[in-house]
Scaffold this active site. Structure first.
Site, short mmCIF file in Angstrom:
data_model
loop_
_atom_site.label_atom_id
_atom_site.label_comp_id
_atom_site.label_asym_id
_atom_site.label_seq_id
_atom_site.Cartn_x
_atom_site.Cartn_y
_atom_site.Cartn_z
N HIS A 8 0.82 -1.21 0.00
CA HIS A 8 0.00 0.00 0.00
C HIS A 8 0.86 1.26 0.00
CE1 HIS A 8 -3.36 -2.59 0.98
NE2 HIS A 8 -2.65 -3.09 1.97
N THR A 122 -5.97 7.58 8.28
CA THR A 122 -6.52 7.67 6.92
C THR A 122 -6.49 6.32 6.21
OG1 THR A 122 -4.38 8.22 5.93
CG2 THR A 122 -5.70 10.05 6.74
#
Ligand SMILES: [Zn+2]
Length: 180
Positions: A8, A122
């Site tokens: 990611h 987030t």
């Protein structure tokens, strides 16, 4: 330090005693890792906008309150358990980083102007209770260095790009600034 591509983002896990004090945080926070968010192109990538404009990338240093917790994992979801330091990244013609890497050398020289708000992570679990500090001064990266991020692949061999959470409304929260 351990540098990983977790599919990611690029994450640097820290094992040293990198302490964050002052700045109105009210406790001593210890940096456990830092990571990056970036866009496919330079017109997007950051999770915070400055003057309504996104930057091509953003760096986050994730810290936890050492007086109450022993790790980031323990502090997740706890009020003020985590404090994230955010730095917007802008493209500069030539940026040299030579080992050994020193965190201080990655940060803007001036960190006296910043914004603060109570927010969330987030990335999943997106839990609340995170104290955000976003600095006005930016970090510089070259186009080539950004390209290295954009060429990274996840487990399915897809390029890791646009790994930012879309801008969220303030939802009535107060955004503080320590400068005029
Ligand atoms: Zn982040």
């Amino acid at each position: 330090m351990t540098l990983t591509n977790n599919g990611h983002t690029v994450k640097m896990s820290l094992s040293g005693d990198y302490l964050v004090d002052g700045g109105g945080l009210g406790a001593t926070y210890r940096a456990g890792q830092f990571h990056f968010h970036w866009g496919k192109n330079n017109d997007r990538g950051s999770e915070h906008f400055m003057d309504f404009t996104p930057h091509p990338a953003e760096m986050h240093i994730v810290t936890y309150d050492t007086s109450r917790f022993g790790s980031i994992a323990e502090a997740v979801g706890e009020d003020g358990g985590l404090a994230v330091l955010g730095f917007l990244i802008e493209v500069s013609s030539s940026v040299q980083i030579s080992p050994p890497i020193n965190i201080e050398s990655l940060l803007p020289a001036s960190r006296s102007n910043f914004f603060r708000y109570d927010g969330s992570l987030t990335t999943p679990p997106c839990s609340e209770g995170v104290i955000w500090t976003n600095f006005k001064d930016t970090i510089h990266m070259s186009e080539n260095q950004l390209k290295m991020f954009r060429d990274l692949r996840d487990e399915s061999r897809h390029k890791i790009v646009d790994n930012f959470r879309p801008l969220e409304p303030l939802h009535g929260r107060t955004l503080y600034s320590n400068s005029c």
